[in-house]
Design a protein around this motif. Sequence first.
Motif, PDB file in Angstrom:
ATOM      1  N   HIS A 158       0.690  -1.081  -0.122  1.00 46.31           N
ATOM      2  CA  HIS A 158       0.043   0.135  -0.051  1.00 46.31           C
ATOM      3  C   HIS A 158       0.964   1.154  -0.047  1.00 46.31           C
ATOM      4  O   HIS A 158       0.502   2.291  -0.551  1.00 46.31           O
ATOM      5  CB  HIS A 158      -0.899   0.046   0.928  1.00 46.31           C
ATOM      6  CG  HIS A 158      -2.193  -0.959   0.872  1.00 46.31           C
ATOM      7  ND1 HIS A 158      -3.334  -0.680  -0.026  1.00 46.31           N
ATOM      8  CD2 HIS A 158      -2.480  -2.225   1.423  1.00 46.31           C
ATOM      9  CE1 HIS A 158      -4.032  -1.613   0.242  1.00 46.31           C
ATOM     10  NE2 HIS A 158      -3.587  -2.671   1.118  1.00 46.31           N
ATOM     11  N   ALA A 159       2.016   1.145   0.807  1.00 53.48           N
ATOM     12  CA  ALA A 159       2.897   2.449   0.606  1.00 53.48           C
ATOM     13  C   ALA A 159       3.397   2.562  -0.883  1.00 53.48           C
ATOM     14  O   ALA A 159       3.537   3.635  -1.228  1.00 53.48           O
ATOM     15  CB  ALA A 159       4.057   2.202   1.698  1.00 53.48           C
ATOM     16  N   LEU A 160       3.748   1.513  -1.487  1.00 49.77           N
ATOM     17  CA  LEU A 160       4.129   1.693  -2.812  1.00 49.77           C
ATOM     18  C   LEU A 160       3.069   2.269  -3.633  1.00 49.77           C
ATOM     19  O   LEU A 160       3.321   3.217  -4.639  1.00 49.77           O
ATOM     20  CB  LEU A 160       4.836   0.357  -3.284  1.00 49.77           C
ATOM     21  CG  LEU A 160       6.125  -0.156  -2.798  1.00 49.77           C
ATOM     22  CD1 LEU A 160       6.338  -1.626  -3.108  1.00 49.77           C
ATOM     23  CD2 LEU A 160       7.399   0.595  -3.533  1.00 49.77           C
ATOM     24  N   LEU A 161       1.850   1.892  -3.526  1.00 50.48           N
ATOM     25  CA  LEU A 161       0.735   2.242  -4.384  1.00 50.48           C
ATOM     26  C   LEU A 161       0.430   3.630  -4.074  1.00 50.48           C
ATOM     27  O   LEU A 161       0.276   4.386  -4.983  1.00 50.48           O
ATOM     28  CB  LEU A 161      -0.400   1.365  -3.999  1.00 50.48           C
ATOM     29  CG  LEU A 161      -1.814   1.854  -4.545  1.00 50.48           C
ATOM     30  CD1 LEU A 161      -1.821   1.486  -6.095  1.00 50.48           C
ATOM     31  CD2 LEU A 161      -2.846   1.040  -3.895  1.00 50.48           C
ATOM     32  N   ASN A 162       0.492   4.098  -2.932  1.00 47.02           N
ATOM     33  CA  ASN A 162       0.334   5.435  -2.385  1.00 47.02           C
ATOM     34  C   ASN A 162       1.316   6.433  -3.340  1.00 47.02           C
ATOM     35  O   ASN A 162       0.918   7.393  -3.463  1.00 47.02           O
ATOM     36  CB  ASN A 162       0.385   5.764  -0.985  1.00 47.02           C
ATOM     37  CG  ASN A 162      -0.016   6.894  -0.419  1.00 47.02           C
ATOM     38  OD1 ASN A 162       0.862   7.732  -0.123  1.00 47.02           O
ATOM     39  ND2 ASN A 162      -1.250   7.357  -0.502  1.00 47.02           N
ATOM     40  N   ALA A 163       2.532   5.803  -3.035  1.00 49.78           N
ATOM     41  CA  ALA A 163       3.609   6.539  -3.744  1.00 49.78           C
ATOM     42  C   ALA A 163       3.690   6.924  -5.019  1.00 49.78           C
ATOM     43  O   ALA A 163       3.700   7.869  -5.614  1.00 49.78           O
ATOM     44  CB  ALA A 163       4.822   6.142  -3.140  1.00 49.78           C
ATOM     45  N   ASP A 216       2.135   8.286   2.532  1.00 53.36           N
ATOM     46  CA  ASP A 216       1.677   8.959   3.754  1.00 53.36           C
ATOM     47  C   ASP A 216       1.263   7.874   4.384  1.00 53.36           C
ATOM     48  O   ASP A 216       0.317   7.064   4.259  1.00 53.36           O
ATOM     49  CB  ASP A 216       0.399   9.990   3.241  1.00 53.36           C
ATOM     50  CG  ASP A 216       0.005  10.440   4.514  1.00 53.36           C
ATOM     51  OD1 ASP A 216       0.272  11.487   4.917  1.00 53.36           O
ATOM     52  OD2 ASP A 216      -1.062   9.822   5.099  1.00 53.36           O
ATOM     53  N   VAL A 217       1.759   7.584   5.852  1.00 53.04           N
ATOM     54  CA  VAL A 217       1.315   6.673   6.664  1.00 53.04           C
ATOM     55  C   VAL A 217      -0.061   6.648   6.997  1.00 53.04           C
ATOM     56  O   VAL A 217      -0.642   5.579   7.033  1.00 53.04           O
ATOM     57  CB  VAL A 217       2.108   6.955   8.054  1.00 53.04           C
ATOM     58  CG1 VAL A 217       1.735   5.759   9.040  1.00 53.04           C
ATOM     59  CG2 VAL A 217       3.669   6.661   8.064  1.00 53.04           C
ATOM     60  N   GLY A 218      -0.707   7.729   6.973  1.00 47.31           N
ATOM     61  CA  GLY A 218      -2.241   7.891   7.244  1.00 47.31           C
ATOM     62  C   GLY A 218      -2.975   7.054   6.281  1.00 47.31           C
ATOM     63  O   GLY A 218      -3.811   6.257   6.225  1.00 47.31           O
ATOM     64  N   ALA A 219      -2.473   7.377   5.270  1.00 48.15           N
ATOM     65  CA  ALA A 219      -3.263   7.050   3.763  1.00 48.15           C
ATOM     66  C   ALA A 219      -2.854   5.465   3.651  1.00 48.15           C
ATOM     67  O   ALA A 219      -3.613   4.907   2.980  1.00 48.15           O
ATOM     68  CB  ALA A 219      -2.858   7.746   2.548  1.00 48.15           C
ATOM     69  N   VAL A 220      -1.869   4.871   4.238  1.00 49.54           N
ATOM     70  CA  VAL A 220      -1.599   3.529   4.027  1.00 49.54           C
ATOM     71  C   VAL A 220      -2.354   2.665   5.009  1.00 49.54           C
ATOM     72  O   VAL A 220      -3.034   1.957   4.689  1.00 49.54           O
ATOM     73  CB  VAL A 220       0.164   3.203   4.205  1.00 49.54           C
ATOM     74  CG1 VAL A 220       0.330   1.849   4.439  1.00 49.54           C
ATOM     75  CG2 VAL A 220       0.895   4.001   3.036  1.00 49.54           C
ATOM     76  N   SER A 225      -5.812   4.720  11.709  1.00 51.59           N
ATOM     77  CA  SER A 225      -5.404   5.714  10.554  1.00 51.59           C
ATOM     78  C   SER A 225      -5.515   7.081  10.942  1.00 51.59           C
ATOM     79  O   SER A 225      -4.779   7.843  10.409  1.00 51.59           O
ATOM     80  CB  SER A 225      -6.431   5.266   9.291  1.00 51.59           C
ATOM     81  OG  SER A 225      -7.772   5.852   9.635  1.00 51.59           O
ATOM     82  N   VAL A 226      -6.334   7.471  11.721  1.00 54.91           N
ATOM     83  CA  VAL A 226      -6.608   8.724  12.192  1.00 54.91           C
ATOM     84  C   VAL A 226      -5.141   9.325  13.096  1.00 54.91           C
ATOM     85  O   VAL A 226      -4.527   9.959  12.869  1.00 54.91           O
ATOM     86  CB  VAL A 226      -7.698   8.867  13.037  1.00 54.91           C
ATOM     87  CG1 VAL A 226      -7.875  10.481  13.548  1.00 54.91           C
ATOM     88  CG2 VAL A 226      -8.994   8.906  12.134  1.00 54.91           C
ATOM     89  N   TYR A 227      -4.776   8.228  14.039  1.00 50.07           N
ATOM     90  CA  TYR A 227      -3.950   8.356  14.839  1.00 50.07           C
ATOM     91  C   TYR A 227      -2.537   8.517  14.161  1.00 50.07           C
ATOM     92  O   TYR A 227      -1.629   9.235  14.455  1.00 50.07           O
ATOM     93  CB  TYR A 227      -3.729   7.106  15.886  1.00 50.07           C
ATOM     94  CG  TYR A 227      -4.786   7.196  16.861  1.00 50.07           C
ATOM     95  CD1 TYR A 227      -5.814   8.130  16.989  1.00 50.07           C
ATOM     96  CD2 TYR A 227      -5.268   5.936  17.543  1.00 50.07           C
ATOM     97  CE1 TYR A 227      -6.969   8.126  17.872  1.00 50.07           C
ATOM     98  CE2 TYR A 227      -6.296   5.840  18.199  1.00 50.07           C
ATOM     99  CZ  TYR A 227      -6.969   6.785  18.546  1.00 50.07           C
ATOM    100  OH  TYR A 227      -8.195   6.746  19.517  1.00 50.07           O
ATOM    101  N   GLU A 242       1.966  11.888  12.442  1.00 51.33           N
ATOM    102  CA  GLU A 242       2.902  12.730  11.248  1.00 51.33           C
ATOM    103  C   GLU A 242       2.858  14.114  11.528  1.00 51.33           C
ATOM    104  O   GLU A 242       4.126  14.666  11.124  1.00 51.33           O
ATOM    105  CB  GLU A 242       2.493  12.060   9.920  1.00 51.33           C
ATOM    106  CG  GLU A 242       2.762  10.930   9.200  1.00 51.33           C
ATOM    107  CD  GLU A 242       2.205  10.448   8.075  1.00 51.33           C
ATOM    108  OE1 GLU A 242       3.415  10.353   7.380  1.00 51.33           O
ATOM    109  OE2 GLU A 242       1.304  10.725   7.640  1.00 51.33           O
ATOM    110  N   ARG A 243       1.895  14.753  11.769  1.00 49.27           N
ATOM    111  CA  ARG A 243       1.615  15.948  11.959  1.00 49.27           C
ATOM    112  C   ARG A 243       2.109  16.643  13.193  1.00 49.27           C
ATOM    113  O   ARG A 243       2.527  17.941  13.262  1.00 49.27           O
ATOM    114  CB  ARG A 243       0.068  16.535  11.737  1.00 49.27           C
ATOM    115  CG  ARG A 243      -0.441  16.133  10.225  1.00 49.27           C
ATOM    116  CD  ARG A 243      -1.797  16.297  10.102  1.00 49.27           C
ATOM    117  NE  ARG A 243      -2.167  16.250   8.671  1.00 49.27           N
ATOM    118  CZ  ARG A 243      -2.153  15.074   7.847  1.00 49.27           C
ATOM    119  NH1 ARG A 243      -1.622  14.004   8.351  1.00 49.27           N
ATOM    120  NH2 ARG A 243      -2.405  15.338   6.799  1.00 49.27           N
ATOM    121  N   ILE A 244       2.304  15.978  14.534  1.00 53.75           N
ATOM    122  CA  ILE A 244       2.594  16.535  15.567  1.00 53.75           C
ATOM    123  C   ILE A 244       3.785  15.878  16.126  1.00 53.75           C
ATOM    124  O   ILE A 244       4.344  16.512  16.854  1.00 53.75           O
ATOM    125  CB  ILE A 244       1.530  16.338  16.714  1.00 53.75           C
ATOM    126  CG1 ILE A 244       1.239  14.707  16.966  1.00 53.75           C
ATOM    127  CG2 ILE A 244      -0.056  16.855  16.378  1.00 53.75           C
ATOM    128  CD1 ILE A 244       0.312  14.540  18.079  1.00 53.75           C
TER     129      ILE A 244
END
Length: 570
Positions: free
Chosen positions: A16-21, A29-33, A405-407, A412-414
């Motif tokens: 999924h990380a490769l697909l997202n990238a 993006d970790v959340g999108a994965v 996924s929210v966490y 990533e943001r904080i």
Amino acid sequence: MNDELRERVEHEAEKHALLNAVKHDSDADVGAVIGPLMGENPDFREHGDEVPGVVAPVVSRVNELDTEGRQKRLEVVAPDFLAELEADDEGDDHPLPDLPNAEDSTVRMRLAPNPNGPWHLGHGRMPAVIGTYKERYDGWMLCRFDDTDPETKRPDLSAYDAIVDAVEYLGFEPDEVVKASDRMETYYEHARELIELGGAYTCSCPAGEFSDLKNAGEACPHREKSTEQTREEFEAMVDGEYGAGEMVLRVRTDITHKNPALRDWVAFRMVDTPHPRPEADEYRCWPLLDFQSGVDDHLFGITHIIRGIDLQDSAKRQRFLYDYFDWEYPEVVHWGHVQVDAYDVKMSTSTIKERIDEGRLDGWDDPRAPTLASLRRRGIEGEAITAAMVALGTSTSNVDLAMSSVYAANRERIDDDADRAFFVRDGVEKPLHGGPETGEPPVHPDHDDRGVREIPVDEGVLVEPEDLPEEGERVWLKGYGCVRHSGDEFEFVGTDIDVVREEDVSVIHWVPADENRPLTLRTMDGDVAGHAEPGIGSYDPDDVVQFERIGFARIDRQGSDDTVAYFAHP
């Protein structure tokens, strides 16, 4: 998590990380994965606290590859994913599909909340997706409060501002905000026009009697009333001359339509209960949602509507209205419901309100409540919720939102900005002899320029019970050094970090026994009492810190000698 499961998580995360990238030609993006990862692998969910820690390094490795390397690796681990990308190259920078017949700068969409209470988490999907579409198409977004039901879904006066605030928290700002209850004269005028067009008639049949006729495909005796009589009786409705249930205005459709729900549906009914808004409490003749919303969508030039799959009949009913007025119906996207299984409280405004009234929840922002206000108070950024919601897409099937996924998106943001701190729960006190007077753990492990936290040791420390080593064993007090459990105390051994690397000495957190600060950590499972390092008292409310080995928390209140913080996530 056992080794076999960890390998599966790593394998699926890499796909999924490769697909997202590759799909977005950018870093994954970790959340999108995590969203699709958890959705496709339900057995991962019980390990939701551990999965992000496994996924993050996988994403980092993928992000170290160049574009060609990512494509080649995706062809190896998930050739079907690559084939799908080549067959359907969306060219988008997010996972949402194209809106049908949409052109830049012409898309006009609307949020249509019922202000019967502040929003729960599920409500956040609509502004997240519509706001994202607005930005994508350089479009326009209306927030219209559908508050024309003063009885069954009675508006909560505090909810209007709370909902607009929630939309802004998620990262968007409506271009216009209106209340349907301010537009009653507009609805009346369109009802009068519809009557003149022969598209409506007044009906005084008891509800049960009409239902029997409708289900049998038979017209009620009022269907052939003259336009003049219908007009007079509707004006009497507007003037409040009927009580609840005595008269309705129906849209004339097809009384033999194969779908009984579409047969001569109600456009206006009488309500005895005054509206809670003083500006609208004089009205007694109220439009039902299909009429009110249908008229407003046209008048505000709405081009695209997103609504639940369970509301398909609404579009079909409204098309009768649009045919009478010779209007063009907007494009409609139907989607399934979003479900969240991380809470004991049902994701329902009425249920949450009931729990609050009973004292089982402290308010809408109680950490146990599945509300946007709760997540906000816990220190979760609205953009993280938006990212997780957008990752769900617009499927017509019901979808599960994994809180992990929210966490992950929030982490990533904080993470980069959150200072580190120690917090000890149920501390065991141990005298400490022979070491430095202070510990100096880093403020942030990735930012040496932020310096260290000077934590006084006094003559003793508090550690968590499960971290207490056996007699004669050693532990590493983070930022301080190695100590041995000897008798009823800790003896300082030294600062050679090799004991951790080579001799498996555990690293634990701690706070001074005397110069600490009492802290209450409010969590989804209840309040946790403990003690934090003294420097925690210098943070302001709304600051987010990471309690090492525990998780992120938002400082909520600073007392004269204690602190209250809300737990966000690991």
